[in-house]
Each structure stands twice: as C-alpha cells, then as structure tokens.
Design an enzyme around this catalytic site. Structure first.
Site, PDB file in Angstrom:
ATOM      1  N   ASP A  17      28.422 -34.942  35.481  1.00  0.00           N
ATOM      2  CA  ASP A  17      29.099 -35.859  36.394  1.00  0.00           C
ATOM      3  C   ASP A  17      29.584 -35.164  37.659  1.00  0.00           C
ATOM      4  OD1 ASP A  17      28.707 -37.363  34.106  1.00  0.00           O
ATOM      5  OD2 ASP A  17      30.647 -38.357  34.229  1.00  0.00           O
ATOM      6  N   ARG A  99      47.019 -33.522  33.630  1.00  0.00           N
ATOM      7  CA  ARG A  99      46.590 -34.003  34.942  1.00  0.00           C
ATOM      8  C   ARG A  99      47.498 -33.583  36.092  1.00  0.00           C
ATOM      9  NH1 ARG A  99      42.200 -33.644  32.507  1.00  0.00           N
ATOM     10  NH2 ARG A  99      41.093 -35.532  31.934  1.00  0.00           N
ATOM     11  N   ASP A 128      43.077 -41.639  34.205  1.00  0.00           N
ATOM     12  CA  ASP A 128      43.084 -40.361  34.913  1.00  0.00           C
ATOM     13  C   ASP A 128      43.023 -40.517  36.426  1.00  0.00           C
ATOM     14  OD1 ASP A 128      43.440 -38.723  32.755  1.00  0.00           O
ATOM     15  OD2 ASP A 128      41.316 -38.307  32.453  1.00  0.00           O
ATOM     16  N   SER A 182      32.740 -39.541  24.601  1.00  0.00           N
ATOM     17  CA  SER A 182      33.184 -38.614  25.639  1.00  0.00           C
ATOM     18  C   SER A 182      34.413 -37.862  25.149  1.00  0.00           C
ATOM     19  CB  SER A 182      33.511 -39.357  26.936  1.00  0.00           C
ATOM     20  OG  SER A 182      34.624 -40.216  26.749  1.00  0.00           O
TER      21      SER A 182
END
Length: 405
Positions: A17, A99, A128, A182
C-alpha cells in the site's frame, strides 16, 4: 489538478500500500517524497523498507527509520496504563496509542526537511485517518495532509498490484493472493481485522493468532511472576530492573507462553460503524492486572473510585485520536498526581490464558490487617461507631419509607 506540493513526508512501511502511495505521490503531485518508518517493536525487519525506498528514487538523506520503542512505552503506553484505560471496557488500545507518536515524529521530520505536506496510508473507513490527522493538525495547524485512499481510484488490492506492476514496484509473492485479514502490530499488541474476521458469529481461525499460543496448549503448570512499580510505572520483573520497552517485551514473552491477552471484540469505531477485531496484548494484559492490584492497596477509596470514573473518558479520547487535546492532558495531570504513592510489588500467577493476582505489598500500603482482622483488633476499630454511621445513611430512606409506604 492536484495542488502544488514541493515535499511530502510519507508514513512508510515498505509494504504494498505505502509503496504504491509513494509512487502515486510522485506522479500525482510531482513532488519530492521523504519516507518515515517507525520501529515501534512490530517485530519486522525494517531495512528492506530503506532499500525499497532507495529503489524508488528516494534520496538516502530523505529516508528516516527511527527506533521509537523506548519513547513509545515510556511516554505513551505507560501514561495510558496509569489510567487503567479500557475502550468499551475491554480494549487496551494498542493501535490507538501508537498513532500519536507516529504523527509527532512525522511532523518533526516535516519541519526538519521543510516539507509542506504529510501523508499516510489509512483508509477512509477507519479510525487511523482521524488519529493521524488530529495529531498532525494539533502539532502543526497549517500542515497539508494528503490521504490517498480518499483521493485516488485504486479501490481494490487487484488495482494496487496492477499499479505496482505497471511502475516496476516489487510485489512480494505473499501479497499477490487475497489477504485473509489485515494486521497492525507494535510492542503493545497485534490487531487483526477484515475478511475472514468480518462475520462476528464465526470463531477466529487459529492461523490468525501470532502473538500468543493457544491457551489450551499452554503449559500445564502455572508460572509465578512479580512486577515491581514506582509511582505507577512498572520498573522490574522478578527483581530485575528494566527499561520500559525491555520490560514490556519481557511481559510479552511471558504472556505469549501462557496464551494471555486474546480479545475478540466488536467495537464502535469513531467514524460510526461497528467492526470486529481480534487483539493480542499479552504483556499489556499482565501489566494492566498488576497495576490495578498495586493500586488496590495504595490508593485511597475516593481517588480510586474517581479514577474509575475518569478511565472510560480517557480511553475514549485515546481511541478517537485526541491524545494532544487539552482535556486528555488535564486528565493525565490528575491521573499522574494519583500515582505518587503507587509503588510496591505485585505477584501474579500466569496459567492457560489467565492472569491471577495472588499477592501485593507496598511501603505505602493503606491496608491495615490490625483494623480489618476478624480477631481481636485491640481497640483499632470500635464496632459501635457503625450504628450511627448506618442510621445517618438510612435517614433519607426512612423518611421516604414513612411517606410512600
């Protein structure tokens, strides 16, 4: 036509990605890309990310691979653990808490290299994107944010692979098939979502688990472990002092062996939808249990109960991406103040997926065996005092009863 961007800092993993995003940024914005890869203890070799970035034309001085493990645990995981935060009563916030650190370091790099934009690989459906961007804007209000998943027309893995092949971007063989789920990993946890996990009625397949053994296959003998605390933070395991990241890694090792920290959760995302995830947080689960145990004997009832009221609010702020908000900082100040006397040791039994507190002691303990004993307390507590205490608390109930009954 894309607006003019000279230089952008991309949160880059080296995977499919973000490699496609790197090339897409170069093409769509005709800009210079700086890559940033954070080592948060995810257990992956990060040097391939450097080589892949170089292969795609990134200057060596514009490739940042930073070891943030100690900062992650010391300045983010431990402060959160002091709060006993659990999102929706269960989730130890392993992805959420990582994050803000990534966003912080990304903005620092953007300032250092005079970039006018930052970019990430989060999709438009998840949490996210919110967490990254709230962090960016809090730390650099005028920064330009590029979120490719909200802009481009590459809407499937097949399209990503086709784009990669068209532009000679290496695609690992294991990425060519449809990924069954994922994952996101760091030193605190591993999360798995999507595909095979999307039906909340179906049990999580064994092959999804990566951080813990099956509790049914864990050792038949329990293991006893002692965790020492100073001012609310764990500082030693079985008498051996350790740095924050080393200590969490040690607890992960112990938790893994005993199948500790698995959580199957359907949660409410900030963007509005429900999602089903499987989380493995072996060391964090042990640490959470140990911290609550040491607080049991060192925190006053009023402080402990107030903390329990604040913890859900704190957890929601972290989950929703408001780490850099004034309200989170206000809560943190109150929580940290409560931890001044939270020092001592907790003894735990690890056994087949369970963490069982079996002992706690502290030089600051408020527990008094003399007061609480069923034997002769030698005048430490006058039981006759309870009669007045009860009558005063019953007064309003008696008045209500006389009126209504």
């Amino acid at each position: 036509m894309a607006e003019s961007i000279n230089r952008v800092v991309l949160a880059y993993s080296g995977g499919l990605d973000t490699s496609v995003i790197l090339k897409w940024l170069q093409q769509e914005y005709n800009c210079e890309v700086v890559t940033f890869t954070a080592d948060l203890g995810q257990g992956e070799e990060l040097e391939p990310a450097r080589k892949k970035a170089e292969l795609m034309g990134i200057k060596p001085e514009h490739i940042f691979i930073d070891d943030l493990r100690e900062e992650f645990v010391r300045d983010f995981v431990f402060p959160m653990m002091r709060s006993n935060a659990l999102y929706e009563g269960l989730y130890l916030l392993g992805t959420s808490i990582a994050r803000p650190l990534i966003a912080k370091r990304q903005i620092e790099i953007a300032k250092a290299v005079n970039a006018d934009a930052v970019s990430h690989g989060a999709t438009g459906k998840g949490n996210d994107q919110v967490r990254f961007e709230l962090g960016y804007y809090a730390l650099q209000p005028d920064i330009k944010v590029i979120a490719p998943w909200r802009e481009w027309d590459l809407t499937s893995r097949t399209a990503l692979i086709a784009f990669a092949e068209q532009h000679q971007i290496p695609v690992p063989k294991d990425k060519r098939g449809e990924s069954p789920f994922s994952t996101d990993a760091n030193l605190l946890h591993t999360s798995s979502e999507g595909k095979v996990l999307e039906d909340p009625w179906e049990e999580v397949p064994d092959y999804v688990f990566s951080r813990t053994v099956n509790p049914e296959d864990a050792p038949d003998a329990p293991q006893i472990v002692t965790v020492a605390f100073e001012r609310g933070d764990a500082v030693a395991v079985d008498g051996e002092g350790m740095s924050p990241a080393t200590l969490l890694a040690k607890l992960n090792e112990l938790g893994r062996a005993h199948g500790i920290g698995r959580l199957d959760l359907v949660e409410n995302r900030f963007v509005g939808m429900k999602s089903r995830g499987m989380y493995e947080t072996p060391g964090g689960t042990i640490l959470h249990a140990a911290h609550r145990a040491i607080e049991q004997i060192t925190l006053d009832r009023g402080a402990a109960h107030l903390k329990d009221e604040l913890a859900p609010r704190y957890a929601e702020l972290v989950y929703n991406g408001f780490w850099f908000s004034p309200e989170r900082e206000m809560l943190q100040a109150a929580i940290d103040h409560s931890q001044h006397k939270v020092s001592g040791e907790v003894r735990l039994k690890l056994y087949k997926g369970g963490v069982h507190v079996i002992g706690r002691r502290s030089p600051n303990s408020l527990y008094s065996e003399k007061v609480v004993t069923f034997e002769d307390d030698q005048g430490a507590y006058d039981q006759r005092d309870a009669a007045g205490f009860i009558k005063l608390n019953a007064l309003r109930l008696r008045l209500l009863g006389r009126r209504d009954r």
